[in-house]
Design a protein around this motif. Sequence first.
Motif, PDB file in Angstrom:
ATOM      1  N   UNK A 241     -29.937   5.460 -18.727  1.00  0.00           N
ATOM      2  CA  UNK A 241     -28.131   4.371 -20.221  1.00  0.00           C
ATOM      3  C   UNK A 241     -27.333   5.046 -20.323  1.00  0.00           C
ATOM      4  N   UNK A 242     -27.519   6.750 -20.348  1.00  0.00           N
ATOM      5  CA  UNK A 242     -26.698   7.785 -20.644  1.00  0.00           C
ATOM      6  C   UNK A 242     -25.082   8.248 -19.518  1.00  0.00           C
ATOM      7  N   UNK A 243     -25.832   7.968 -18.724  1.00  0.00           N
ATOM      8  CA  UNK A 243     -25.016   7.468 -17.858  1.00  0.00           C
ATOM      9  C   UNK A 243     -24.264   6.971 -17.089  1.00  0.00           C
ATOM     10  N   UNK A 244     -24.959   5.854 -17.538  1.00  0.00           N
ATOM     11  CA  UNK A 244     -24.990   4.644 -16.987  1.00  0.00           C
ATOM     12  C   UNK A 244     -23.264   4.018 -18.115  1.00  0.00           C
ATOM     13  N   UNK A 245     -23.885   4.734 -19.817  1.00  0.00           N
ATOM     14  CA  UNK A 245     -23.303   4.279 -20.519  1.00  0.00           C
ATOM     15  C   UNK A 245     -21.507   5.070 -20.004  1.00  0.00           C
ATOM     16  N   UNK A 254     -27.346  -4.338 -22.893  1.00  0.00           N
ATOM     17  CA  UNK A 254     -26.367  -5.261 -21.786  1.00  0.00           C
ATOM     18  C   UNK A 254     -27.961  -5.341 -20.374  1.00  0.00           C
ATOM     19  N   UNK A 255     -27.727  -4.023 -19.880  1.00  0.00           N
ATOM     20  CA  UNK A 255     -27.895  -3.509 -18.513  1.00  0.00           C
ATOM     21  C   UNK A 255     -29.714  -3.658 -19.174  1.00  0.00           C
ATOM     22  N   UNK A 279     -34.306  -7.293  -7.665  1.00  0.00           N
ATOM     23  CA  UNK A 279     -33.218  -6.715  -8.356  1.00  0.00           C
ATOM     24  C   UNK A 279     -31.576  -7.002  -7.490  1.00  0.00           C
ATOM     25  N   UNK A 280     -31.507  -6.676  -6.525  1.00  0.00           N
ATOM     26  CA  UNK A 280     -30.144  -7.914  -5.713  1.00  0.00           C
ATOM     27  C   UNK A 280     -30.113  -9.009  -6.564  1.00  0.00           C
ATOM     28  N   UNK A 281     -31.010  -9.732  -6.937  1.00  0.00           N
ATOM     29  CA  UNK A 281     -30.029 -10.711  -7.545  1.00  0.00           C
ATOM     30  C   UNK A 281     -30.039 -11.003  -9.221  1.00  0.00           C
ATOM     31  N   UNK A 282     -30.838  -9.583  -9.782  1.00  0.00           N
ATOM     32  CA  UNK A 282     -30.287  -9.594 -11.662  1.00  0.00           C
ATOM     33  C   UNK A 282     -29.036  -8.667 -10.962  1.00  0.00           C
ATOM     34  N   UNK A 283     -28.077  -7.994 -10.835  1.00  0.00           N
ATOM     35  CA  UNK A 283     -27.629  -6.941  -9.904  1.00  0.00           C
ATOM     36  C   UNK A 283     -26.039  -8.220 -10.069  1.00  0.00           C
ATOM     37  N   UNK A 284     -26.311  -9.024  -9.188  1.00  0.00           N
ATOM     38  CA  UNK A 284     -25.689 -10.259  -9.276  1.00  0.00           C
ATOM     39  C   UNK A 284     -25.233 -10.823 -10.148  1.00  0.00           C
ATOM     40  N   UNK A 285     -25.909 -11.655 -10.536  1.00  0.00           N
ATOM     41  CA  UNK A 285     -25.922 -12.466 -11.270  1.00  0.00           C
ATOM     42  C   UNK A 285     -25.699 -12.123 -13.324  1.00  0.00           C
ATOM     43  N   UNK A 286     -26.670 -11.485 -13.102  1.00  0.00           N
ATOM     44  CA  UNK A 286     -26.216 -11.023 -14.934  1.00  0.00           C
ATOM     45  C   UNK A 286     -25.409 -10.202 -15.159  1.00  0.00           C
ATOM     46  N   UNK A 287     -25.476  -8.778 -14.053  1.00  0.00           N
ATOM     47  CA  UNK A 287     -24.575  -7.346 -14.212  1.00  0.00           C
ATOM     48  C   UNK A 287     -23.438  -7.412 -13.911  1.00  0.00           C
ATOM     49  N   UNK A 288     -23.154  -8.203 -13.476  1.00  0.00           N
ATOM     50  CA  UNK A 288     -21.630  -8.473 -12.551  1.00  0.00           C
ATOM     51  C   UNK A 288     -21.484  -7.916 -11.089  1.00  0.00           C
ATOM     52  N   UNK A 393     -33.173   3.204 -11.543  1.00  0.00           N
ATOM     53  CA  UNK A 393     -32.074   3.601 -11.500  1.00  0.00           C
ATOM     54  C   UNK A 393     -31.463   3.429 -10.316  1.00  0.00           C
ATOM     55  N   UNK A 394     -31.703   2.098  -9.077  1.00  0.00           N
ATOM     56  CA  UNK A 394     -30.723   1.548  -8.264  1.00  0.00           C
ATOM     57  C   UNK A 394     -29.842   0.745  -9.271  1.00  0.00           C
ATOM     58  N   UNK A 395     -30.342  -0.230 -10.111  1.00  0.00           N
ATOM     59  CA  UNK A 395     -29.426  -1.206 -10.233  1.00  0.00           C
ATOM     60  C   UNK A 395     -28.604  -0.068 -11.201  1.00  0.00           C
ATOM     61  N   UNK A 396     -28.603   0.671 -11.781  1.00  0.00           N
ATOM     62  CA  UNK A 396     -27.904   1.186 -12.465  1.00  0.00           C
ATOM     63  C   UNK A 396     -26.399   2.015 -11.666  1.00  0.00           C
TER      64      UNK A 396
END
Length: 412
Positions: A241-245, A254-255, A279-288, A393-396
């Motif tokens: 999460x720190x790297x993501x931020x 949010x992630x 994972x694909x579905x969450x990344x595209x639809x929820x994380x933009x 890690x993949x989604x991040x």
Amino acid sequence: MSLNTQILIAAILGLIAGYVLTLFPGSQFFHAGIYGLSIISSIFIGLLKMLLIPLIFSSIVVGVSNLQAGGQLGRVWKITVACCVTTTTLALILGIGSAHLFDVGKGVDIAMFQQAMSEHQTPDTLTPTSFLTNFIQNTLINPFKAFAEGNVLAVVVFALFIGVALVHGGDRFRTVRNLSAQFFDIMMLMIGWVMKLAPLGIFALLAKLLATEDISVLSRLAEFAVVVTGTTIFHGAVVLPLLLWIFGKMDPLTFFKGTRAALITAFATSSSSATMPLSLKCAQENLGVRPQTAGFVIPLGTQLNMDGTALYEAAAALFIANLMGLDLSLGQQVIVCLTAMIASLGAPGIPSAGMVTMIMVLQSVGLPAEAIAILLPIDRLLDTVRTVVNVQGDMMISVVVDRHTREMEQQT
């Protein structure tokens, strides 16, 4: 009620149901419950696995062709690899560091594991040289054989070639490009249908896990199990999460809210590959994350980015060394880290992947391969946590890569 909320409630109810079943061991109620849960979980996992290979192929082809056409493939590839190496290296440092900090394995009576070690049948082992040869032979193969056998890494490599070829062919292959994009849309539509069963599937998986796994074995290996689990959770709850931020400019809350369904599914299935459609579905639809970026990064990350696995194997090698009364030198610990990184990359391409790669790590510094028998009783339980971190890690990384490529596009 949203799908995320349904899955969270189903997970809680599944744990409660699993605990209730443990109160009636060996009874007809217990066996009937396990049988019913097995059928439900098998249907859910089977549907995900059915869609996995065509989804990976179509997402990689569409992602590569779109990225290559926009001149982004080189940038996306470099950022993805840099992120994978960075997060895996941090995970290895955490694994080795926590094993040192808590001296896992020291003072434990190894006599209790001697019988298991003597009875354990060690699979064919691989030297680093033969491992590389085996890895190549299982990756560069007939694509139809790869599809039939579910060889994910070989499918990824073939799809990469197809995607690049579609772009270099230009307008000649426009029909194939459009067909690939439409096929990918169909796969995503079908995944949406399957995910309506996700709450029921996750309920069954978690209930069965709690009811059938022997939690009491943790008492013998409690220290190692707690240290590895705690360190893996720290990596997933703090480091990533720190790297993501910092690099993805996304609020961790949010992630986690957007990826909750995928993370719970990863915990229940202990399979990064089976979780990949979600994972694909969450990344595209929820994380933009843009489809072309997610379609390239996440399938690739499923094979190349395994932070939880690398952390576990590095810590396990030090744990077994301490059990044997051996002090690994700094050079040997570096070898353990490098071997664990290579093994985590190559795991999908070899038979008995988890066992063989762990043996490869042990043998890299002269530890007995039979010692893997010590880890087998708790491996299934620890696998649930490390799979969550692998998927996270993949989604991040997909978020970080997408953000940086957007910025580069704006600058050019």
